[in-house]
Design an enzyme around this catalytic site. Structure first.
Site, PDB file in Angstrom:
ATOM      1  N   HIS A  81       2.707  -3.044   2.818  1.00 41.17           N
ATOM      2  CA  HIS A  81       1.494  -3.098   1.794  1.00 41.17           C
ATOM      3  C   HIS A  81       0.411  -3.554   2.774  1.00 41.17           C
ATOM      4  O   HIS A  81       0.599  -4.185   3.730  1.00 41.17           O
ATOM      5  CB  HIS A  81       2.074  -4.289   0.775  1.00 41.17           C
ATOM      6  CG  HIS A  81       2.901  -3.864  -0.137  1.00 41.17           C
ATOM      7  ND1 HIS A  81       3.185  -4.377  -1.219  1.00 41.17           N
ATOM      8  CD2 HIS A  81       3.698  -2.701  -0.177  1.00 41.17           C
ATOM      9  CE1 HIS A  81       4.274  -3.763  -1.772  1.00 41.17           C
ATOM     10  NE2 HIS A  81       4.506  -2.678  -1.321  1.00 41.17           N
ATOM     11  N   GLU A  83      -1.773  -5.793   2.113  1.00 41.43           N
ATOM     12  CA  GLU A  83      -1.912  -7.417   2.115  1.00 41.43           C
ATOM     13  C   GLU A  83      -1.052  -8.039   3.360  1.00 41.43           C
ATOM     14  O   GLU A  83      -1.414  -8.798   4.223  1.00 41.43           O
ATOM     15  CB  GLU A  83      -1.490  -8.246   1.027  1.00 41.43           C
ATOM     16  CG  GLU A  83      -2.073  -7.641  -0.233  1.00 41.43           C
ATOM     17  CD  GLU A  83      -1.338  -6.733  -1.142  1.00 41.43           C
ATOM     18  OE1 GLU A  83      -1.540  -6.886  -2.396  1.00 41.43           O
ATOM     19  OE2 GLU A  83      -0.877  -5.850  -0.513  1.00 41.43           O
ATOM     20  N   CYS A 109       1.885  -7.894  -5.263  1.00 42.86           N
ATOM     21  CA  CYS A 109       3.147  -7.943  -5.741  1.00 42.86           C
ATOM     22  C   CYS A 109       3.770  -9.432  -5.350  1.00 42.86           C
ATOM     23  O   CYS A 109       3.006 -10.011  -4.631  1.00 42.86           O
ATOM     24  CB  CYS A 109       3.992  -6.763  -5.234  1.00 42.86           C
ATOM     25  SG  CYS A 109       4.470  -6.881  -3.475  1.00 42.86           S
ATOM     26  N   CYS A 112       4.067  -9.941  -1.597  1.00 39.79           N
ATOM     27  CA  CYS A 112       2.861 -10.238  -0.971  1.00 39.79           C
ATOM     28  C   CYS A 112       2.238 -11.647  -1.418  1.00 39.79           C
ATOM     29  O   CYS A 112       1.562 -12.251  -0.611  1.00 39.79           O
ATOM     30  CB  CYS A 112       1.739  -9.303  -1.207  1.00 39.79           C
ATOM     31  SG  CYS A 112       2.272  -7.495  -0.368  1.00 39.79           S
TER      32      CYS A 112
END
Length: 151
Positions: A81, A83, A109, A112
């Site tokens: 991801h 992040e 999410c 993260c």
């Protein structure tokens, strides 16, 4: 002389996150993240396959092929991801994220969110929502403000 109103800092940093998202190699969703402290960019990240691993555009999307809905079975994906990549960049360069703000094109999410909590990020601003109740619960419990930027 006509003057134009300057965007807020939040709008400014979100526009940078949107630009970073254009580097994404994900076939399903392009996400960009920018970590900022004291109005200075610390790191950026976009979602996609790890270094030295084939991009999904070359090998296909495992999640699509298996019919996995968004927000489920995060482990069945070649990509990281945005992040996560921003956090990894800080670690690679020995930069603390403590006290920083995340600007992200999507709400983080739960995975993260856990990483951001432990990295001591103090504020999260996102553009698009993401259906992850656990992420919302954990960020609330950790008392990290998170809100959707209305553009």
């Amino acid at each position: 002389m006509e003057t134009t109103e300057r965007p807020s800092w939040d709008e400014y940093f979100m526009s940078i996150a949107e630009l970073v998202a254009q580097r994404s190699t994900c076939l399903r969703r392009q996400v960009g993240a920018v970590l900022v402290r004291d109005k200075r960019i610390i790191t950026t990240g976009y979602n996609g396959a790890p270094s030295r691993i084939s991009h999904c555009s070359a090998v296909g999307c495992l999640r699509h092929d298996k019919g996995i809905p968004s927000g489920e079975r995060h482990e069945l994906c070649r990509g990281l991801h945005a992040e996560q990549n921003a956090i990894i960049q800080a670690a690679m360069h020995g930069v603390s994220l403590e006290g920083s703000t995340l600007y992200c094109t999507n709400q983080p999410c739960s995975i993260c969110s856990k990483m951001l909590i432990n990295a001591r990020v103090v504020d999260i601003i996102y553009k698009e929502g993401y259906s992850d109740k656990l992420a919302v619960e954990m960020l609330s419990e950790a008392e990290i403000p998170f809100h959707q930027l209305s553009c």
